[in-house]
Design an enzyme around this catalytic site. Structure first.
Site, PDB file in Angstrom:
ATOM      1  N   GLY A   1       0.760  -1.245   0.000  1.00 41.67           N
ATOM      2  CA  GLY A   1       0.000   0.000   0.000  1.00 41.67           C
ATOM      3  C   GLY A   1       0.788   1.291   0.000  1.00 41.67           C
TER       4      GLY A   1
ATOM      5  N   GLU B   1       3.937  -6.623   1.664  1.00 43.31           N
ATOM      6  CA  GLU B   1       3.458  -7.012   0.324  1.00 43.31           C
ATOM      7  C   GLU B   1       3.411  -5.815  -0.615  1.00 43.31           C
ATOM      8  OE1 GLU B   1      -0.462  -8.416   1.244  1.00 43.31           O
ATOM      9  OE2 GLU B   1       0.230 -10.323   2.039  1.00 43.31           O
ATOM     10  N   PRO B   2       4.535  -5.165  -0.853  1.00 43.89           N
ATOM     11  CA  PRO B   2       4.493  -4.005  -1.747  1.00 43.89           C
ATOM     12  C   PRO B   2       4.317  -4.423  -3.200  1.00 43.89           C
ATOM     13  CG  PRO B   2       6.758  -4.507  -1.160  1.00 43.89           C
ATOM     14  CD  PRO B   2       5.904  -5.464  -0.382  1.00 43.89           C
ATOM     15  N   GLY B   3       3.485  -3.729  -3.917  1.00 42.41           N
ATOM     16  CA  GLY B   3       3.334  -3.959  -5.348  1.00 42.41           C
ATOM     17  C   GLY B   3       3.783  -2.719  -6.097  1.00 42.41           C
ATOM     18  N   ARG B   4       2.944  -1.686  -5.989  1.00 40.95           N
ATOM     19  CA  ARG B   4       3.153  -0.457  -6.747  1.00 40.95           C
ATOM     20  C   ARG B   4       4.520   0.159  -6.494  1.00 40.95           C
ATOM     21  NH1 ARG B   4      -1.398   2.892  -7.937  1.00 40.95           N
ATOM     22  NH2 ARG B   4      -2.432   1.844  -6.213  1.00 40.95           N
TER      23      ARG B   4
ATOM     24  N   CYS C   1     -14.092   4.102 -28.434  1.00 43.13           N
ATOM     25  CA  CYS C   1     -15.331   4.849 -28.652  1.00 43.13           C
ATOM     26  C   CYS C   1     -16.087   5.147 -27.381  1.00 43.13           C
ATOM     27  CB  CYS C   1     -16.200   4.070 -29.630  1.00 43.13           C
ATOM     28  SG  CYS C   1     -15.299   3.727 -31.136  1.00 43.13           S
ATOM     29  N   GLU C   2     -15.477   5.832 -26.458  1.00 40.25           N
ATOM     30  CA  GLU C   2     -16.207   6.391 -25.324  1.00 40.25           C
ATOM     31  C   GLU C   2     -15.395   7.540 -24.735  1.00 40.25           C
ATOM     32  OE1 GLU C   2     -16.374   3.757 -21.712  1.00 40.25           O
ATOM     33  OE2 GLU C   2     -16.153   2.208 -23.239  1.00 40.25           O
TER      34      GLU C   2
HETATM   35  N1  LLP Z   1      -1.584  -6.864  -0.496  1.00 42.13           N
HETATM   36  C1  LLP Z   1      -2.914  -6.941  -0.681  1.00 42.13           C
HETATM   37  C2  LLP Z   1      -3.690  -7.868   0.132  1.00 42.13           C
HETATM   38  C3  LLP Z   1      -3.525  -6.130  -1.653  1.00 42.13           C
HETATM   39  O1  LLP Z   1      -4.842  -6.197  -1.822  1.00 42.13           O
HETATM   40  C4  LLP Z   1      -2.748  -5.229  -2.421  1.00 42.13           C
HETATM   41  C5  LLP Z   1      -3.349  -4.391  -3.449  1.00 42.13           C
HETATM   42  C6  LLP Z   1      -1.358  -5.211  -2.196  1.00 42.13           C
HETATM   43  C7  LLP Z   1      -0.810  -6.034  -1.219  1.00 42.13           C
HETATM   44  C8  LLP Z   1      -0.439  -4.322  -2.976  1.00 42.13           C
HETATM   45  O2  LLP Z   1      -0.729  -2.970  -2.811  1.00 42.13           O
HETATM   46  P1  LLP Z   1       0.282  -1.864  -3.398  1.00 42.13           P
HETATM   47  O3  LLP Z   1       1.559  -1.979  -2.616  1.00 42.13           O
HETATM   48  O4  LLP Z   1       0.479  -2.136  -4.835  1.00 42.13           O
HETATM   49  O5  LLP Z   1      -0.423  -0.592  -3.147  1.00 42.13           O
HETATM   50  N2  LLP Z   1      -5.562  -1.253  -9.376  1.00 42.13           N
HETATM   51  C9  LLP Z   1      -5.370  -0.239  -8.360  1.00 42.13           C
HETATM   52  C10 LLP Z   1      -4.683  -0.785  -7.118  1.00 42.13           C
HETATM   53  C11 LLP Z   1      -5.359  -1.971  -6.498  1.00 42.13           C
HETATM   54  C12 LLP Z   1      -4.638  -2.524  -5.301  1.00 42.13           C
HETATM   55  C13 LLP Z   1      -5.262  -3.775  -4.816  1.00 42.13           C
HETATM   56  N3  LLP Z   1      -4.596  -4.424  -3.730  1.00 42.13           N
HETATM   57  C14 LLP Z   1      -4.628   0.945  -8.972  1.00 42.13           C
HETATM   58  O6  LLP Z   1      -4.312   0.910 -10.152  1.00 42.13           O
HETATM   59  O7  LLP Z   1      -4.381   1.927  -8.282  1.00 42.13           O
END
Ligand code: LLP
Length: 421
Positions: free
Chosen positions: A239, A275-278, A346-347
């Site tokens: 997050g 659990e970093p993604g972004r 087309c939107e």
């Molecule tokens: N762990 C869990 C349980 C999650 O649900 C998520 C993201 C993460 C980790 C990773 O979060 P991050 O570090 O990436 O913020 N599609 C949306 C974001 C959806 C995130 C969903 N869960 C966007 O494009 O902003």
């Protein structure tokens, strides 16, 4: 910080000029930087130094197997949210004991798949899911380590569609019900309670909500231990936000986040997972597109690109801002004009930016969307029968196509027209 910089007026990915990739694969395409991915992963590792930890990359943000393998080779674990992601991680060579299974609705067959292949832990989100996992594990004759995701009822202060930690949304078990939920889990065969899981939302730009949530998790750790549970692992979710340009302020960096973790749960004698993604993949990627037409409207001009909302849906879905820059750097002092930057779908929602200042551009010129490495390619679709766009990985002065563009024949050929038609 990333590795997408102008050199001699040409935007590069590391040492590769983007026009070279465009010439090879055509636009639009996604391009990722190895050095940026590595750097961001290491920032997390360094931030948690001194605590037993596993950085479990949230694969949902960018699940190309090349990206997964690159991170896994550095020692990363994976956070997966479906059977498909689990198999993708395994296909990329990630051992089961480094994979954490999250998600609010895991099916029986997804559970079987993970238990069969091996899993580090399953993060449970409801009592019915607990019962199901217990049945699956018992039938398979295995015991599975579990945490329970608690919902701490904390406002993450982020976009409503990506906030997960308040009682108004579907995630986790209300923290007030945690004692009962843990008692149930401990009583079920096939489950071994080992910790607590929490995730309050995505793109958080302040530390305060994490601080409140992790403080509640620390309190809960003490309570559950007093109730006889073994709490040896805390999964603190992902997050942490990244600097998209519309933010006036820069989000906290992993070092500050790590210090907060140490402050809130560091003295509990637990292993920590994040659990970093972004933050790992977001600024490691660009979406590169070309101008098809410049169209004069009434009171506004449009730049029509060959990329569209099906390629990058974040602006349409979350009103998200991505900086858009020309691939050939505008000469100093050149006049910028406001454009609505749109795709061909087309939107009207197929609009990336309104009144966005751009230097003079002609059809065929390329532009790059920054911060597009997370939730870009993974959320793309074939809407309007537009092929998924290629993904390219750069390392130093070379690049590889890590997902090719499908042909239109492949896409159209997937349909099956029944023989009664
Ligand atoms: N762990 C869990 C349980 C999650 O649900 C998520 C993201 C993460 C980790 C990773 O979060 P991050 O570090 O990436 O913020 N599609 C949306 C974001 C959806 C995130 C969903 N869960 C966007 O494009 O902003």
């Amino acid at each position: 910080m990333d590795y997408f910089l102008y050199r001699d007026g040409v935007l590069h990915a590391e040492d590769v000029p983007l026009p070279q990739i465009a010439a090879g694969v055509g636009t639009p395409f996604y391009v990722y930087s190895t050095a940026t991915l590595v750097r961001h992963y290491r920032l997390f590792k360094d931030a948690l130094e001194g605590l037993p930890n596993l950085v479990c990359y949230a694969m949902k943000s960018n699940s190309n197997q090349a990206v997964i393998k690159l991170l896994a080779d550095l020692g990363a674990g994976m956070d997966v949210v479906s059977g498909g992601e689990y198999l993708r991680a395994r296909a990329a060579g990630v051992p089961g004991n480094r994979i954490v299974f999250s998600g609010v609705g895991k099916t029986r067959s997804e559970m079987e798949l993970a238990l069969d292949g091996g899993i580090r832990q399953v993060n449970l989100e409801s009592e019915p899911e607990m019962n199901m996992l217990s049945r699956v594990a018992t039938a398979m004759g295995v015991t599975v380590p579990v945490t329970i995701r608690v919902n701490p009822n904390v406002d993450a202060g982020t976009h409503a569609k990506i906030a997960t930690g308040t009682s108004g949304n579907k995630f986790g078990i209300p923290i007030a019900r945690a004692s009962a939920a843990y008692a149930l889990a401990a009583s079920l065969p096939g489950l071994e309670v080992i910790g607590i899981d929490v995730h309050i939302g995505s793109q958080l730009t302040e530390l305060a909500p994490f601080e409140v949530a992790y403080g509640k998790v620390a309190d809960l750790t003490r309570t559950l231990r007093a109730e006889g549970h073994r709490i040896e692992r805390l999964d603190l979710g992902g997050g942490l936000g990244i600097p998209y340009a519309h933010l006036n302020k820069t989000p906290p960096v992993p070092a500050e986040y790590g210090a907060l973790i140490k402050r809130t749960v560091g003295n509990l004698d637990v292993e920590v997972e994040v659990e970093p993604g972004r933050l790992i993949s977001g600024n490691a990627g660009l979406l590169v597109a070309s101008v098809i037409y410049m169209k004069r409207g009434e009171g506004r001009d449009f730049l029509i690109l060959d990329a569209a909302m099906n390629d990058l849906i974040r602006p349409a879905l979350y009103d998200a801002h991505h900086d858009i820059i020309p691939v050939m750097e505008a000469p100093a002092g050149v006049n910028h004009q406001p454009y609505d930057i749109v795709g061909p779908v087309c939107e009207s929602g197929d609009t990336f930016a309104r009144g966005y200042p751009m230097p003079p551009l002609a059809p065929g010129d390329s532009v790059a969307f920054r911060s597009a490495g997370a939730y870009g390619a993974v959320m793309s679709s074939e809407y309007n029968t537009r092929p998924l766009i290629p993904e390219v990985l750069v390392k130093d002065d070379h690049f590889a196509i890590i997902r090719p563009r499908p042909t239109l024949d492949e896409i159209i050929g997937r349909d099956i027209v029944p023989d009664w038609l």
